[in-house]
Design an enzyme around this catalytic site. Structure first.
Site, PDB file in Angstrom:
ATOM      1  N   PRO A 161      -3.165  64.843  46.226  1.00 47.20           N
ATOM      2  CG  PRO A 161      -3.717  64.075  48.356  1.00 47.20           C
ATOM      3  CD  PRO A 161      -4.208  64.945  47.252  1.00 47.20           C
TER       4      PRO A 161
ATOM      5  CG  ASP B  96     -10.301  55.802  40.361  1.00 43.29           C
ATOM      6  OD1 ASP B  96     -11.223  55.266  40.990  1.00 43.29           O
ATOM      7  OD2 ASP B  96      -9.159  55.942  40.800  1.00 43.29           O
TER       8      ASP B  96
ATOM      9  N   GLY C 135      -7.865  59.553  43.216  1.00 43.72           N
ATOM     10  CA  GLY C 135      -8.083  59.542  41.772  1.00 43.72           C
ATOM     11  C   GLY C 135      -7.099  60.370  40.984  1.00 43.72           C
ATOM     12  CB  SER C 136      -3.631  61.589  41.618  1.00 40.57           C
ATOM     13  OG  SER C 136      -3.000  60.357  41.867  1.00 40.57           O
ATOM     14  CB  SER C 137      -3.477  57.568  38.042  1.00 40.14           C
ATOM     15  OG  SER C 137      -4.463  56.679  38.469  1.00 40.14           O
ATOM     16  CB  ALA C 138      -8.828  58.500  37.102  1.00 44.52           C
TER      17      ALA C 138
END
Ligand code: PMV
Length: 287
Positions: free
Chosen positions: A80, A131, A86-89
């Protein structure tokens, strides 16, 4: 047709130390199998993103990571977005890996970390690097910010977590700035989180002791002003359905709550009955 170059990186959950890590205290995070995949296909014309959503930050990261011409970029993720997982990392590291694959090179995790941190700055200003470290190295990591950061690889605790989505995305940059605006008045709370992280590290493999420490961590994050009514409610829901402990994970203001459980079923059932998206995460090979 040329095969696409592919890069994958996993997300993460912060077990302890979010926000305090910005002030030099250690944090402990674990890498996840859920993650983000970037596919690069050579095309004629400008580099462009063919997957949805292609928001401004993704486009900026793509511009910073890749040549301006000649690539079609497709991003897919089972994390999500904006939820403290940690989606952006994961996206930053996956972009760096896909680009290296395109050039027929494999980078060391150190290089992946350094390059992806530059991209991560596109997403939120001055990240501590936690992250990206977990996305680049995986496993369980004790992290202290610095140049270079101090990284210690830990044995992932053998435990089962239920991750509950709040349904709202937290704005990491705004939350970090909010904590900063209340500094140094909130230093005692940051000190308490720092001390708690040392206790948590010592009890990583003892779920009965770890649980209450995680809940204490949540209360301190609430004191720091980064929780909200929904996150507090999810923590109480978890504790009422058998969790040993629960806390928000990540920047807060939305995102997710992680709950340490022996038997995940009561909490999974309670979440399903309330239509709360929930993920079962097993660490350290625990079935
Ligand atoms: O990106 P998130 O939501 O997992 O938050 C990162 C953790 C913070 O400590 C709040 C910020 C940082 O840069 O370490």
């Amino acid at each position: 047709m040329t095969e696409p170059a592919v890069g994958f990186a996993g997300g993460k959950l912060i077990l302890t130390g979010e926000h305090a890590v910005v002030y030099g205290f250690p944090a402990i995070a674990v890498g996840l199998d859920l993650g983000t995949t970037v596919r690069l296909e050579p095309v004629d014309g400008e580099t462009h993103v063919a997957s949805e959503p292609a928001d401004d930050r993704l486009l900026a990261a793509v511009r910073a990571a890749l040549p301006a011409e000649g690539l079609c970029v497709r991003v897919s993720s089972d994390l999500p977005i904006g939820c403290g997982m940690g989606s952006s990392a994961a996206l930053s590291v996956a972009l760096v890996r896909a680009h290296a694959a395109l050039e027929g090179r494999a980078l060391t995790p150190d290089r992946e970390f350094t390059r992806s941190l530059e991209l991560e700055k596109v997403f939120h200003g001055t990240p501590s690097g936690l992250d990206n470290t977990v996305a680049a190295y995986g496993g369980a990591i004790r992290f202290e910010r610095g140049d270079p950061p101090k990284i210690r690889h830990l044995t992932p605790p053998s435990c089962t977590l239920v991750v509950l989505e709040s349904g709202e995305a937290g704005d990491t940059a705004a939350l970090v700035a909010g904590v900063r605006s209340r500094h140094p008045g909130n230093q005692p709370t940051l000190d308490a989180i720092g001390a708690l992280t040392a206790e948590i590290e010592a009890k990583l493999d003892d779920p009965a002791s770890l649980g209450p420490l995680l809940t204490r961590n949540h209360r301190l994050l609430a004191e720091l002003g980064v929780s909200n009514a929904r996150l507090d409610e999810l923590v109480e829901l978890a504790l009422a359905h058998g969790a040993l402990g629960a806390k928000l994970s990540g920047a807060g203001g939305g995102g997710v709550v992680l709950a340490l459980v022996e038997d995940p079923q009561p909490l999974l059932d309670a979440a399903a009955a309330r239509r709360i998206p929930a993920h079962l995460v097993t660490l350290g090979g625990r079935a």
